[in-house]
Motif scaffolding. Sequence first.
Motif, PDB file in Angstrom:
ATOM      1  N   LEU A 266       0.286 -14.934 -19.620  1.00  0.00           N
ATOM      2  CA  LEU A 266       0.818 -15.563 -18.293  1.00  0.00           C
ATOM      3  C   LEU A 266       2.199 -15.269 -17.875  1.00  0.00           C
ATOM      4  N   GLY A 267       3.061 -14.963 -18.920  1.00  0.00           N
ATOM      5  CA  GLY A 267       4.412 -14.505 -18.550  1.00  0.00           C
ATOM      6  C   GLY A 267       4.534 -13.234 -17.900  1.00  0.00           C
ATOM      7  N   MET A 268       3.604 -12.302 -18.377  1.00  0.00           N
ATOM      8  CA  MET A 268       3.582 -11.013 -17.856  1.00  0.00           C
ATOM      9  C   MET A 268       3.073 -10.953 -16.455  1.00  0.00           C
ATOM     10  N   THR A 269       1.892 -11.914 -16.466  1.00  0.00           N
ATOM     11  CA  THR A 269       1.289 -11.994 -15.056  1.00  0.00           C
ATOM     12  C   THR A 269       2.289 -12.663 -13.934  1.00  0.00           C
ATOM     13  N   LEU A 270       3.184 -13.444 -14.332  1.00  0.00           N
ATOM     14  CA  LEU A 270       4.169 -14.102 -13.475  1.00  0.00           C
ATOM     15  C   LEU A 270       5.143 -12.963 -13.031  1.00  0.00           C
ATOM     16  N   LEU A 271       5.511 -12.032 -14.123  1.00  0.00           N
ATOM     17  CA  LEU A 271       6.474 -10.958 -13.780  1.00  0.00           C
ATOM     18  C   LEU A 271       5.503 -10.065 -12.565  1.00  0.00           C
ATOM     19  N   ALA A 272       4.265  -9.776 -13.006  1.00  0.00           N
ATOM     20  CA  ALA A 272       3.724  -8.956 -12.038  1.00  0.00           C
ATOM     21  C   ALA A 272       3.722  -9.657 -10.543  1.00  0.00           C
ATOM     22  N   MET A 273       3.303 -10.999 -10.664  1.00  0.00           N
ATOM     23  CA  MET A 273       3.283 -11.791  -9.369  1.00  0.00           C
ATOM     24  C   MET A 273       4.832 -11.669  -8.549  1.00  0.00           C
ATOM     25  N   LEU A 274       5.809 -12.010  -9.413  1.00  0.00           N
ATOM     26  CA  LEU A 274       7.093 -11.702  -8.423  1.00  0.00           C
ATOM     27  C   LEU A 274       7.525 -10.466  -8.166  1.00  0.00           C
ATOM     28  N   THR A 275       6.978  -9.247  -8.936  1.00  0.00           N
ATOM     29  CA  THR A 275       7.032  -7.952  -8.446  1.00  0.00           C
ATOM     30  C   THR A 275       6.426  -7.738  -7.247  1.00  0.00           C
ATOM     31  N   TRP A 276       5.034  -8.103  -7.046  1.00  0.00           N
ATOM     32  CA  TRP A 276       4.667  -7.937  -5.814  1.00  0.00           C
ATOM     33  C   TRP A 276       5.252  -8.759  -4.588  1.00  0.00           C
ATOM     34  N   VAL A 277       5.697  -9.952  -4.731  1.00  0.00           N
ATOM     35  CA  VAL A 277       6.606 -10.613  -3.592  1.00  0.00           C
ATOM     36  C   VAL A 277       7.659  -9.913  -3.520  1.00  0.00           C
ATOM     37  N   ALA A 278       8.693  -9.403  -4.375  1.00  0.00           N
ATOM     38  CA  ALA A 278       9.806  -8.489  -4.291  1.00  0.00           C
ATOM     39  C   ALA A 278       9.481  -7.322  -3.552  1.00  0.00           C
ATOM     40  N   ALA A 279       8.469  -6.530  -3.931  1.00  0.00           N
ATOM     41  CA  ALA A 279       7.759  -5.494  -2.991  1.00  0.00           C
ATOM     42  C   ALA A 279       7.472  -5.834  -1.669  1.00  0.00           C
ATOM     43  N   ARG A 280       7.122  -6.732  -1.629  1.00  0.00           N
ATOM     44  CA  ARG A 280       6.940  -7.243   0.071  1.00  0.00           C
ATOM     45  C   ARG A 280       8.089  -7.416   0.688  1.00  0.00           C
ATOM     46  N   GLN A 281       9.177  -7.738   0.333  1.00  0.00           N
ATOM     47  CA  GLN A 281      10.486  -7.891   0.906  1.00  0.00           C
ATOM     48  C   GLN A 281      11.243  -6.747   0.711  1.00  0.00           C
ATOM     49  N   SER A 282      11.032  -5.673   0.319  1.00  0.00           N
ATOM     50  CA  SER A 282      12.008  -4.382   0.279  1.00  0.00           C
ATOM     51  C   SER A 282      11.414  -3.357   1.325  1.00  0.00           C
ATOM     52  N   ASP A 283      12.363  -2.365   1.425  1.00  0.00           N
ATOM     53  CA  ASP A 283      11.919  -1.299   2.310  1.00  0.00           C
ATOM     54  C   ASP A 283      11.592  -0.282   1.278  1.00  0.00           C
ATOM     55  N   HIS A 284      10.478   0.521   1.667  1.00  0.00           N
ATOM     56  CA  HIS A 284      10.124   1.481   0.838  1.00  0.00           C
ATOM     57  C   HIS A 284       9.941   3.005   1.786  1.00  0.00           C
ATOM     58  N   PRO A 285      10.100   4.250   0.914  1.00  0.00           N
ATOM     59  CA  PRO A 285       9.988   5.575   1.862  1.00  0.00           C
ATOM     60  C   PRO A 285       8.584   5.674   2.139  1.00  0.00           C
ATOM     61  N   VAL A 286       8.493   6.654   3.191  1.00  0.00           N
ATOM     62  CA  VAL A 286       7.199   7.150   3.754  1.00  0.00           C
ATOM     63  C   VAL A 286       6.553   7.391   2.556  1.00  0.00           C
ATOM     64  N   VAL A 287       5.193   7.187   2.506  1.00  0.00           N
ATOM     65  CA  VAL A 287       4.217   7.432   1.564  1.00  0.00           C
ATOM     66  C   VAL A 287       3.321   8.306   2.278  1.00  0.00           C
ATOM     67  N   ASP A 288       3.017   9.484   1.481  1.00  0.00           N
ATOM     68  CA  ASP A 288       1.952  10.375   2.154  1.00  0.00           C
ATOM     69  C   ASP A 288       0.474   9.672   1.894  1.00  0.00           C
ATOM     70  N   ARG A 289      -0.413  10.029   2.939  1.00  0.00           N
ATOM     71  CA  ARG A 289      -1.612   9.345   2.979  1.00  0.00           C
ATOM     72  C   ARG A 289      -2.557   9.668   1.732  1.00  0.00           C
ATOM     73  N   THR A 290      -2.240  10.903   0.939  1.00  0.00           N
ATOM     74  CA  THR A 290      -2.692  11.148  -0.462  1.00  0.00           C
ATOM     75  C   THR A 290      -2.941   9.985  -1.168  1.00  0.00           C
ATOM     76  N   ALA A 291      -1.743   9.116  -1.309  1.00  0.00           N
ATOM     77  CA  ALA A 291      -1.468   8.254  -1.956  1.00  0.00           C
ATOM     78  C   ALA A 291      -2.776   7.254  -2.353  1.00  0.00           C
ATOM     79  N   LEU A 292      -3.497   7.194  -1.167  1.00  0.00           N
ATOM     80  CA  LEU A 292      -4.730   6.327  -0.992  1.00  0.00           C
ATOM     81  C   LEU A 292      -5.598   6.539  -2.274  1.00  0.00           C
TER      82      LEU A 292
END
Length: 366
Positions: A176-202
């Motif tokens: 559960l601690g690791m899952t909480l870390l994962a959830m916070l990481t996802w929330v942090a990623a939503r707030q952050s700027d990211h470089p342009v990712v090529d469509r092959t990443a899909l």
Amino acid sequence: MDNSGLLFQLATKGILVALLAFLIVWSSKDRNKYRKLVWVTLFLTFDVIMFGAFTRLTDSGLGCPDWPGCYGHSNPLQAMEHIRAAEAAMPDGPVTVMKAWIEMIHRYLAMGIGVLIIAIVVISWRFWLRSGRTQSQFSPRFPVALFLFVCLQGAFGAWTVTMKLQPIIVTIHLLLGMTLLAMLTWVAARQSDHPVVDRTALRLRVPACIALILLAMQIALGGWVSTNYAALACMDFPLCHGTLVPQMDFQHGFTLWRSLGKTADGDYLPFEALTAIHWTHRVFAFVVAVWIAWVAWRALRIQGLQRIGRALLGALVLQITIGIATVSLKWPLALAVAHNGCAALLVLLTVMLNYKVRIPGRLDEN
């Protein structure tokens, strides 16, 4: 002390921990204070996971054998008479002055995370409503899920103590601690700027998701090793007891509902069961390492994912090195804690990779 007074004093300590984090956010040059708060909470959660590993590995989980306080008090200083008596009765037992402080500091830090997550929920609701419910990065769905999840984590923290370190409860507490870390990481990623990712990443969506699932399974196995004190069941590497497949007892080793060190029937857990636990974790680590390494190698070849690919590959190599060294050097405490910390780092990076491989699709949809 009555329960209401005890909870108030403990909550005060959690608020004090959170105030230090708020001070860091307020003094930051980052204009987006909400994003900074999320990242600081993520960092503190990572630290608490490592401190939780330190608590478990120093056998401090019952340093204060009641919950939420320590012998009915909010800190070990007030409970010193009880702690000294328990330590005098069992000098090498689970209750000592040092172990009591370790356990209570872990609880204070965890409460601080709870306060910070409450702040994230309040701020996200405020920003979302102010934006007319149009800015998805401020959607309160994720913060509210975080709050519910941290409450669940707190419940398992209590059961860890009240159920006397029952392995399945302690392992779930770790997951559960690791899952909480994962959830916070996802929330942090939503707030952050990211470089342009090529469509092959899909094309990495499914492999990256599988990598996260395999990693979660391996962490569960690692938690089972730690909570059953099976880290030194195999003292050699790469063999175990001088052979590739040693004598093992999987039935008793992987019976989930039982007391610490005992079988489901109440007998002492045989050494072959500890060997089975350790050996399974070691063998499955090879599967996980190969898959994550392949995913990281593919990420290195995609525009916008090179940095996360290098970080993931580096963390994987570091984790394997620490794991081997932990066995070879007979389980030194610093390396054992670092092994847990590196597992948390792999979770963070794998979740971030999963977010990034979804960016091209999100941009096309918007």
